[in-house]
Design a protein around this motif. Sequence first.
Motif, PDB file in Angstrom:
ATOM      1  N   CYS A 262      -9.205  11.020  -4.646  1.00  0.00           N
ATOM      2  CA  CYS A 262      -9.731   9.748  -4.240  1.00  0.00           C
ATOM      3  C   CYS A 262      -8.954   8.545  -5.069  1.00  0.00           C
ATOM      4  CB  CYS A 262     -11.034   9.728  -4.337  1.00  0.00           C
ATOM      5  SG  CYS A 262     -11.681   9.608  -6.336  1.00  0.00           S
ATOM      6  N   SER A 263      -8.034   9.119  -6.119  1.00  0.00           N
ATOM      7  CA  SER A 263      -7.343   8.103  -6.841  1.00  0.00           C
ATOM      8  C   SER A 263      -8.126   7.306  -7.933  1.00  0.00           C
ATOM      9  CB  SER A 263      -6.358   6.941  -6.118  1.00  0.00           C
ATOM     10  OG  SER A 263      -5.620   7.670  -5.207  1.00  0.00           O
TER      11      SER A 263
ATOM     12  N   GLN B 141       1.046   4.116  -3.305  1.00  0.00           N
ATOM     13  CA  GLN B 141       0.758   5.491  -2.771  1.00  0.00           C
ATOM     14  C   GLN B 141       1.696   6.461  -3.424  1.00  0.00           C
ATOM     15  OE1 GLN B 141      -2.287   6.231  -1.655  1.00  0.00           O
ATOM     16  NE2 GLN B 141      -2.271   8.343  -1.962  1.00  0.00           N
TER      17      GLN B 141
ATOM     18  N   ARG C 250      -4.461   8.415   6.302  1.00  0.00           N
ATOM     19  CA  ARG C 250      -5.631   7.479   6.062  1.00  0.00           C
ATOM     20  C   ARG C 250      -5.601   6.533   4.963  1.00  0.00           C
ATOM     21  NH1 ARG C 250     -11.330  10.835   5.555  1.00  0.00           N
ATOM     22  NH2 ARG C 250     -10.337  11.040   7.701  1.00  0.00           N
ATOM     23  N   ALA C 251      -4.889   7.192   3.663  1.00  0.00           N
ATOM     24  CA  ALA C 251      -4.637   6.035   2.809  1.00  0.00           C
ATOM     25  C   ALA C 251      -3.753   5.016   2.991  1.00  0.00           C
ATOM     26  CB  ALA C 251      -4.011   6.994   1.502  1.00  0.00           C
TER      27      ALA C 251
ATOM     28  N   ARG D 142       0.858   6.623  -6.945  1.00  0.00           N
ATOM     29  CA  ARG D 142      -0.383   7.334  -7.361  1.00  0.00           C
ATOM     30  C   ARG D 142       0.082   8.986  -7.254  1.00  0.00           C
ATOM     31  NH1 ARG D 142      -2.958   3.654  -3.680  1.00  0.00           N
ATOM     32  NH2 ARG D 142      -4.119   1.886  -4.620  1.00  0.00           N
ATOM     33  N   ASN D 143       0.767   9.279  -5.979  1.00  0.00           N
ATOM     34  CA  ASN D 143       1.148  10.648  -6.005  1.00  0.00           C
ATOM     35  C   ASN D 143       2.215  11.297  -6.768  1.00  0.00           C
ATOM     36  OD1 ASN D 143      -0.632  10.355  -3.584  1.00  0.00           O
ATOM     37  ND2 ASN D 143       1.274  10.790  -2.059  1.00  0.00           N
TER      38      ASN D 143
ATOM     39  N   GLN E 121      -3.066   3.729   6.163  1.00  0.00           N
ATOM     40  CA  GLN E 121      -3.792   2.975   7.173  1.00  0.00           C
ATOM     41  C   GLN E 121      -2.693   2.720   8.176  1.00  0.00           C
ATOM     42  OE1 GLN E 121      -6.331  -0.327   5.939  1.00  0.00           O
ATOM     43  NE2 GLN E 121      -6.524   0.674   3.787  1.00  0.00           N
TER      44      GLN E 121
ATOM     45  N   ARG F  42       0.834  -1.145  -0.065  1.00  0.00           N
ATOM     46  CA  ARG F  42       0.002   0.071  -0.013  1.00  0.00           C
ATOM     47  C   ARG F  42       0.942   1.287  -0.078  1.00  0.00           C
ATOM     48  NH1 ARG F  42      -3.618  -1.842   3.139  1.00  0.00           N
ATOM     49  NH2 ARG F  42      -2.561  -1.332   5.004  1.00  0.00           N
TER      50      ARG F  42
ATOM     51  N   GLU G  24      -1.846  19.222  -2.364  1.00  0.00           N
ATOM     52  CA  GLU G  24      -3.197  18.488  -2.693  1.00  0.00           C
ATOM     53  C   GLU G  24      -4.547  19.042  -2.282  1.00  0.00           C
ATOM     54  OE1 GLU G  24      -2.918  15.488  -3.742  1.00  0.00           O
ATOM     55  OE2 GLU G  24      -0.531  15.693  -4.146  1.00  0.00           O
TER      56      GLU G  24
ATOM     57  N   ASN H 224      -1.156  11.405   4.122  1.00  0.00           N
ATOM     58  CA  ASN H 224      -1.254  10.340   3.638  1.00  0.00           C
ATOM     59  C   ASN H 224      -1.728   9.217   4.561  1.00  0.00           C
ATOM     60  OD1 ASN H 224      -0.415  10.265   0.443  1.00  0.00           O
ATOM     61  ND2 ASN H 224       0.839  11.734   1.782  1.00  0.00           N
TER      62      ASN H 224
END
Length: 214
Positions: free
Chosen positions: A165-166, A10, A44-45, A13-14, A47, A6, A198, A42
């Motif tokens: 939200c990707s 991320q 929350r994304a 993605r960023n 976790q 994960r 962001e 980040n």
Amino acid sequence: MEDLSRFFRQIVRNLAATDPARLGSPLPVGEIRRTILPYRANRRALQLETSEDYELVLLRLCAGEGGFAHTEPDDVHVKFSAEALSTNPDLTIVHRHENATVILNEEQLARALDPTREVAFAPSDQRFAPPAPEQPASPPAQPTPLKVPRKPQAGSPPPAICRACSGKLPLGRSVKFCPHCGTSQALTHCPQCGTELEPAWRHCVTCGAPVRRD
């Protein structure tokens, strides 16, 4: 391994949303912590409950766990690997070696960019591949180069992934707002230092200035 996967995805993605050309370039450890994947923005994304959890996963990434990345120089990579195997790893190593660079594995990068497609090719960087058996009668296979997206130019369509939200954005048309979450896809900058921000940020990650959201 799920938290490490994960974490890697991320990062991809960023960068895909802000600076796609850098996906194939070495990334300084300190820059990953501060601007590419800062913990607070980040959390929350990812976790991850604490900053210590974040630094432990970053340490594991730098150590090469799971084959997601490789750290240079090699002697620093060895230090990260030793700490990752320790029963009580010293997390300050990510601060002491923030100038070391992380190189994302090409095959893992291709999978993260397009998880719906089965990727099968020999990575050009043999640090991530097991030794191939000797085959004197056959010529060596040529690696398939990874096509890393170019950095968007002025006036080009926004990236294919929502910055918030990707979610995937429609291709071949001008997209001003995400059809999934409604977030504006226009880039915003810090009024004090000009750092790209962001959509969910309320303060600049570089200078700490408050960001006004109309």
